[in-house]
Design an enzyme around this catalytic site. Structure first.
Site, PDB file in Angstrom:
ATOM      1  N   ARG A  32      -3.509 -10.239   5.026  1.00 53.49           N
ATOM      2  CA  ARG A  32      -3.957 -10.047   3.744  1.00 53.49           C
ATOM      3  C   ARG A  32      -3.051  -9.632   2.739  1.00 53.49           C
ATOM      4  NH1 ARG A  32      -6.950  -6.845   0.226  1.00 53.49           N
ATOM      5  NH2 ARG A  32      -8.566  -7.681  -1.049  1.00 53.49           N
ATOM      6  N   LYS A  53       0.819  -1.314   0.107  1.00 55.45           N
ATOM      7  CA  LYS A  53      -0.036  -0.165  -0.045  1.00 55.45           C
ATOM      8  C   LYS A  53       0.953   1.122   0.132  1.00 55.45           C
ATOM      9  CE  LYS A  53      -4.437  -1.789   1.704  1.00 55.45           C
ATOM     10  NZ  LYS A  53      -5.472  -1.616   2.686  1.00 55.45           N
TER      11      LYS A  53
END
Length: 276
Positions: free
Chosen positions: A256, A222
């Site tokens: 995740r 991210k």
């Protein structure tokens, strides 16, 4: 808290597990459009399972900031064939569908999904909690404000950690009222949070353990990583691994990720830290 029931199989979350991401979208921030055909999808799922993933998460709606809003029909056309493809080849007890639309989830369950991953925790779909409760499957609820299209402008908190904890208290109570037993919370890194707020949240992740449900951490590649390191999502694996370890040390039970092998290695090392 220790186990969740996936299609009749109890999965023990007292030790951490990995969820592999399968994006069926052309515009996801890291791997959008990479899985162009059935063979590519099956190869990716097989690799993730071989590398140690317990869960596979299939999504057809890009929830990145400013992502394109698509119709329910378009989302279904992306997700259902992939679920069918996976279930025809693999026996995955923890097969998750990533959607905030109850109409997508209802059909995804009939096509083999055994977990619901909802970025809105029911806020964007009024019947979501009812459907999940009816089907009695595990529910991942994430913290977010607004929608993927508006969340970047909704980062003003008086006390972010307190407000996130209040949010989960309310959402967990709502889910319980619909008979949802297996709940996992996702603090929502990057969703209605600035880069600095993401690190504040990660530093205080342990404070979310008060809800006594498993925590899922999704920091994989991210912008909080690649913008801090002045690099790209493609070059953010090392940073992902570093923050995955922090997540585990602060209580995360599911990672995740896009890169299962490296996440599993992180968990193996973490276990040695907790044993010795």
């Amino acid at each position: 808290m220790a186990t969740i029931n996936c299609a009749g199989t109890l999965i023990d979350l007292s030790t951490p597990h990995v969820m592999g991401i399968i994006n069926c979208t052309p515009d996801s921030f890291y791997d959008g459009g990479k899985l162009k055909n059935d063979a590519a999808i099956l190869n990716q799922v097989e690799k993730m399972l071989d590398d140690g993933a317990t869960f596979i998460d299939v999504g057809g709606y890009s929830s990145r900031p400013d992502g394109t809003d698509i119709s329910v029909e378009e989302e279904l056309s992306r997700v259902l064939p992939v679920l069918d493809l996976i279930t025809a080849r693999f026996d995955i007890k923890g097969l998750s569908c990533d959607s905030f639309r109850e109409s997508v989830i209802k059909k995804a369950i009939s096509h083999g999904a055994t977990i619901v991953n909802d970025i809105s925790a029911g806020h964007l779909s009024e019947d979501m909690l009812q459907i999940v409760g009816n089907f009695q499957i595990p529910y991942i609820m994430m913290h977010m404000r607004g929608t993927p299209q508006t969340m970047k402008s909704m980062t003003d908190y008086d006390d972010m950690i307190l407000e996130i904890n209040y949010y989960f208290s309310e959402r967990i109570a709502a889910a319980r009222s619909y008979g949802i037993n297996d709940i996992i919370i996702d603090p929502g890194f990057g969703f209605a949070k600035t880069r600095e707020q993401n690190f504040e949240l990660l530093s205080n992740l342990n404070l979310l353990q008060a809800h006594n449900v498993p925590i899922l951490a999704g920091v994989s590649r991210k912008s909080m990583i690649y913008k801090t390191l002045n690099t790209t999502a493609q070059q953010a694996l090392n940073g992902t691994t570093a923050l995955n370890m922090v997540s585990l040390m602060n209580g995360a039970k599911i990672l995740r990720v896009h890169d299962v092998k490296e996440a599993m290695e992180t968990i193996k090392l973490f276990k040695e830290l907790t044993i010795n």
